[in-house]
Design an enzyme around this catalytic site. Structure first.
Site, mmCIF file in Angstrom:
data_model
loop_
_atom_site.group_PDB
_atom_site.id
_atom_site.type_symbol
_atom_site.label_atom_id
_atom_site.label_comp_id
_atom_site.label_asym_id
_atom_site.label_seq_id
_atom_site.Cartn_x
_atom_site.Cartn_y
_atom_site.Cartn_z
ATOM 1 N N LYS A 21 -8.985 3.482 -3.085
ATOM 2 C CA LYS A 21 -9.582 3.099 -1.811
ATOM 3 C C LYS A 21 -10.924 3.810 -1.625
ATOM 4 O O LYS A 21 -11.004 5.039 -1.724
ATOM 5 C CB LYS A 21 -8.625 3.475 -0.682
ATOM 6 C CG LYS A 21 -8.715 2.638 0.568
ATOM 7 C CD LYS A 21 -7.559 3.035 1.509
ATOM 8 C CE LYS A 21 -7.395 2.016 2.618
ATOM 9 N NZ LYS A 21 -6.239 2.387 3.494
ATOM 10 N N CYS B 183 -6.039 -2.732 2.182
ATOM 11 C CA CYS B 183 -6.027 -2.668 3.641
ATOM 12 C C CYS B 183 -7.421 -2.912 4.219
ATOM 13 O O CYS B 183 -8.037 -3.926 3.937
ATOM 14 C CB CYS B 183 -5.416 -1.343 4.088
ATOM 15 S SG CYS B 183 -4.695 -1.414 5.757
ATOM 16 N N GLU C 126 0.837 -1.202 0.000
ATOM 17 C CA GLU C 126 0.000 0.000 0.000
ATOM 18 C C GLU C 126 0.874 1.255 0.000
ATOM 19 O O GLU C 126 1.829 1.370 0.764
ATOM 20 C CB GLU C 126 -0.893 -0.011 1.241
ATOM 21 C CG GLU C 126 -1.799 1.196 1.378
ATOM 22 C CD GLU C 126 -2.694 1.117 2.606
ATOM 23 O OE1 GLU C 126 -3.640 1.922 2.688
ATOM 24 O OE2 GLU C 126 -2.470 0.252 3.489
#
Length: 306
Positions: A132, A166, A43
């Site tokens: 995200k 994540c 990430e």
């Protein structure tokens, strides 16, 4: 088809886009020569996951020092229309390797930043981007939210790729958006180094009957630029201990987790294992119960063909 995959658990040159890109090439060159056809980076590998930094924010207040830090972070972030994309495309092509790499992406029109995952093909270049959809906690200070168009999947010569970043992986409907497109290689770059993360990755592999590739950084406080280390006095020397791992469609860990050092973990996988294990459980097939449940992801695009 046997496919060797690798997860690069390493650190960028923090807040330095150019140096980090050069490091990406060095790592791809090394591991592609060892037979990896797919390499995954963590990430926000470029320009680095800013763990421990507040960017001068408290509720109701921002500082000039924080704004300067944000500006520096913005300048070292990745533009989809920038030369850094061409450079990464050249790396994928030169080393005949599929790349999935976490970046902080900048929108040069709005000025917002996104936590993004870029997919590169050695023959087609940039396939697309996942942004995200919900930054975690204080990440919301620096990263904007994406919409359903970001829930992307890609049909490639090595299998159908997709995934989440994540703690998006704790969002059941976000996972379902990936499963609904038949993802076979589920990619989960992260900054979560807790041992509990391993269980999450095993659950996703079992639930989606897919291979799960979870890649994290190994990062120490001394790797931050010296001018920012003083802001991290409460952080331990090992800021992120890693924990990258590869899981089979039966939930078995086949490589990793790797902790407390930089390195790469590899495994040779066979996409046929995805099909074989749909006999037992298929979350979008014979276990879906469409007569009871309905699922829709607003704005989710069709699978992109390589």
């Amino acid at each position: 088809m046997d496919l060797k995959v690798g997860l690069v658990q390493d650190s960028p040159v923090f807040f330095d886009k150019s140096a980090s890109l050069k490091k990406v090439e060095e790592l791809v060159k090394k591991y592609s020569t060892e037979g990896c056809r797919l390499l995954v980076f963590p990430e926000s590998f470029i320009p680095g996951y800013p763990r421990g930094l507040t960017f001068g924010t408290t509720i109701g207040k921002r500082s000039e020092e924080g704004r300067n830090m944000f500006s520096e972070y913005y300048d070292n972030s990745v533009s989809i229309k920038g030369k850094e994309i061409r450079y990464l495309e050249e790396i994928a092509s030169k080393y005949n390797t599929y790349l999935v790499i976490g970046v902080t992406e900048k929108n040069e029109v709005s000025g917002s930043l996104y936590c993004s995952m870029l997919y590169f093909s050695p023959k087609s270049g940039l396939l697309g981007t996942h942004r995200k959809i919900k930054p975690t906690g204080a990440e919301r200070v620096i990263w904007a939210e994406a919409d359903g168009e970001s829930l992307t999947t890609f049909q490639t010569d090595i299998g159908k790729l997709g995934g989440l970043i994540c703690w998006e992986n704790y969002m059941p409907l976000a996972r379902m958006a990936m499963y609904s497109k038949g993802v076979e290689i589920y990619i989960a770059p992260t900054a979560d180094a807790r041992e509990e993360w391993t269980s999450t990755m095993q659950h996703i592999a079992l639930e989606g009957r897919c291979f799960v590739l979870a890649c994290n950084q190994f990062f120490t406080k001394s790797m931050y630029p010296e001018k920012y280390r003083q802001l991290l006095s409460d952080e331990p020397e090992i800021v992120c201990k890693g924990g990258s791992l590869i899981v089979s469609p039966t939930g078995k860990i086949i490589a990793g987790p790797l902790y407390d050092k930089a390195g790469v973990i590899t495994a040779t996988i066979n996409i046929k294992e995805v099909q074989r294990n749909k006999l037992d459980f298929d979350v979008i097939g014979h276990y879906a119960r469409n007569d009871i449940f309905q699922f829709k992801a607003n704005g989710q695009p069709d699978t992109i063909q390589e």
